[in-house]
Design an enzyme around this catalytic site. Structure first.
Site, short mmCIF file in Angstrom:
data_model
loop_
_atom_site.label_atom_id
_atom_site.label_comp_id
_atom_site.label_asym_id
_atom_site.label_seq_id
_atom_site.Cartn_x
_atom_site.Cartn_y
_atom_site.Cartn_z
N TYR A 131 -9.87 -11.53 -6.76
CA TYR A 131 -8.88 -11.58 -7.83
C TYR A 131 -9.14 -12.75 -8.78
CZ TYR A 131 -6.45 -8.03 -5.21
OH TYR A 131 -6.15 -6.86 -4.55
N ARG A 168 0.85 -1.18 0.00
CA ARG A 168 0.00 0.00 0.00
C ARG A 168 0.90 1.24 0.00
NH1 ARG A 168 -2.06 -3.57 3.93
NH2 ARG A 168 -4.18 -4.32 3.49
N HIS A 209 -2.91 1.77 -5.81
CA HIS A 209 -3.75 0.61 -5.50
C HIS A 209 -4.00 -0.24 -6.73
CE1 HIS A 209 -5.46 -0.79 -1.77
NE2 HIS A 209 -6.53 -1.23 -2.40
N LYS A 235 -1.34 -1.94 7.63
CA LYS A 235 -2.74 -1.65 7.93
C LYS A 235 -3.22 -2.55 9.07
CE LYS A 235 -7.25 -1.02 5.76
NZ LYS A 235 -8.04 -1.10 4.51
N ARG A 273 -1.11 -2.45 -7.06
CA ARG A 273 -1.25 -3.52 -6.06
C ARG A 273 -2.21 -4.60 -6.55
NH1 ARG A 273 -1.36 -4.57 -0.35
NH2 ARG A 273 -3.43 -5.10 0.45
N HIS A 329 -4.45 -9.01 3.91
CA HIS A 329 -5.91 -8.99 4.02
C HIS A 329 -6.37 -9.75 5.26
CE1 HIS A 329 -6.64 -8.26 -0.57
NE2 HIS A 329 -6.38 -7.15 0.09
#
Length: 290
Positions: free
Chosen positions: A254, A126, A219, A151, A222, A245
């Site tokens: 994805y 990120r 992003h 994150k 990413r 995640h």
């Protein structure tokens, strides 16, 4: 509110944004936010969506800040029901092909920007993580890059490819950063990190120069990295860990972006026993134009 945010160990970025969003709310009505009530909350949310035409995602962030103010800081639990989150459309992002990624990186204005783009694609970080990346986070012995306090306040390791390591060594010999891998040029003496806006501008400028019409952002790079990993045979659980995640369901999207998985689907249309197109064209007449 600042004390409550710090006590709960919110990140610096979240604290900064939450305080700014509450300040905007107060300035809109010209009053201290604790003097405002339900009617103002309703009209403000409508104002953000209808007048300022902010995206539902942007409004969602502002509602989160106001919820924290009224529910967590002012302990006005009844306000929770008056601060609903707007419905956000979950759209699939565009994906850059590997050829487009190559053009994007080659379009970097200098070695600083090119290396920044290479690290973005080579790690899937990120932009908030890459700006805090330090020289000490690169472990060439174990061939990993440490993401510290990502994150959710979580650390994780990312694989460091030999090609990326060689590019980083060339970059270090050129710039010789001491602490942060990408220091701010405005404060070279104090070696401060770049801002996340610098990362954003590097992507948009390189995309424009490379002739890429897709809306290119950190992003998107990413997303592209994760999709290319999946197409190369990496399993979803591994991709989930690499991206940091919480939920595997987030990573599973994805599958919708991977050309390999889309092309592996056995389409039932192939099993239909239809007449050939040539025969059909002889059986059916074209309608006469009036």
């Amino acid at each position: 509110m600042l004390e409550e945010l710090e006590r709960r160990n919110y990140s610096d970025g979240t604290i900064r944004h939450y305080l700014r969003f509450v300040e905007e709310f107060a300035q809109h009505f010209g009053k201290s936010p604790d003097k405002l009530g339900v009617d103002q909350l309703r009209s403000y949310q409508a104002y953000l969506l209808k007048r300022r035409k902010l995206s539902p995602g942007s409004v969602e962030h502002r509602i989160s800040a106001l919820r924290f103010l009224f529910v967590r800081t002012l302990h006005r639990q009844e306000f929770r029901q008056f601060l609903p989150y707007p419905k956000v459309a979950r759209k699939l992002p565009n994906i850059l092909s590997q050829e487009e990624v190559t053009r994007l990186i080659n379009a970097g204005s200098d070695l600083f920007q090119r290396t920044l783009l290479m690290v973005l694609y080579g790690t899937g970080m990120r932009r908030s993580e890459i700006v805090r990346l330090k020289i000490s986070d690169i472990d060439s012995q174990r061939m990993v890059i440490h993401v510290v306090n990502g994150k959710g306040g979580k650390d994780r390791d990312l694989p460091l490819s030999p090609a990326l390591l060689e590019a980083l060594r060339t970059y270090w010999r050129w710039l010789k950063p001491r602490i942060y891998l990408f220091p701010s040029r405005m404060h070279r003496d104090q070696e401060r990190p770049i801002s996340d806006k610098t990362v954003w501008h590097a992507c948009t400028q390189a995309a424009k120069k490379a002739g890429i019409r897709k809306k290119t952002s950190p992003h998107l790079i990413r997303h592209s990295w994760a999709t290319h990993l999946l197409e190369a045979g990496t399993d979803l659980r591994t991709i989930q860990l690499l991206l940091g995640h919480e939920d595997l369901e987030v990573t599973a999207r994805y599958l919708h972006l991977s050309q390999q998985h889309l092309h592996q689907v056995a389409n039932p249309f192939e099993e239909l026993k239809l007449a050939s197109v040539e025969l059909s064209s002889r059986l059916y007449h074209r309608p006469r134009r009036p």
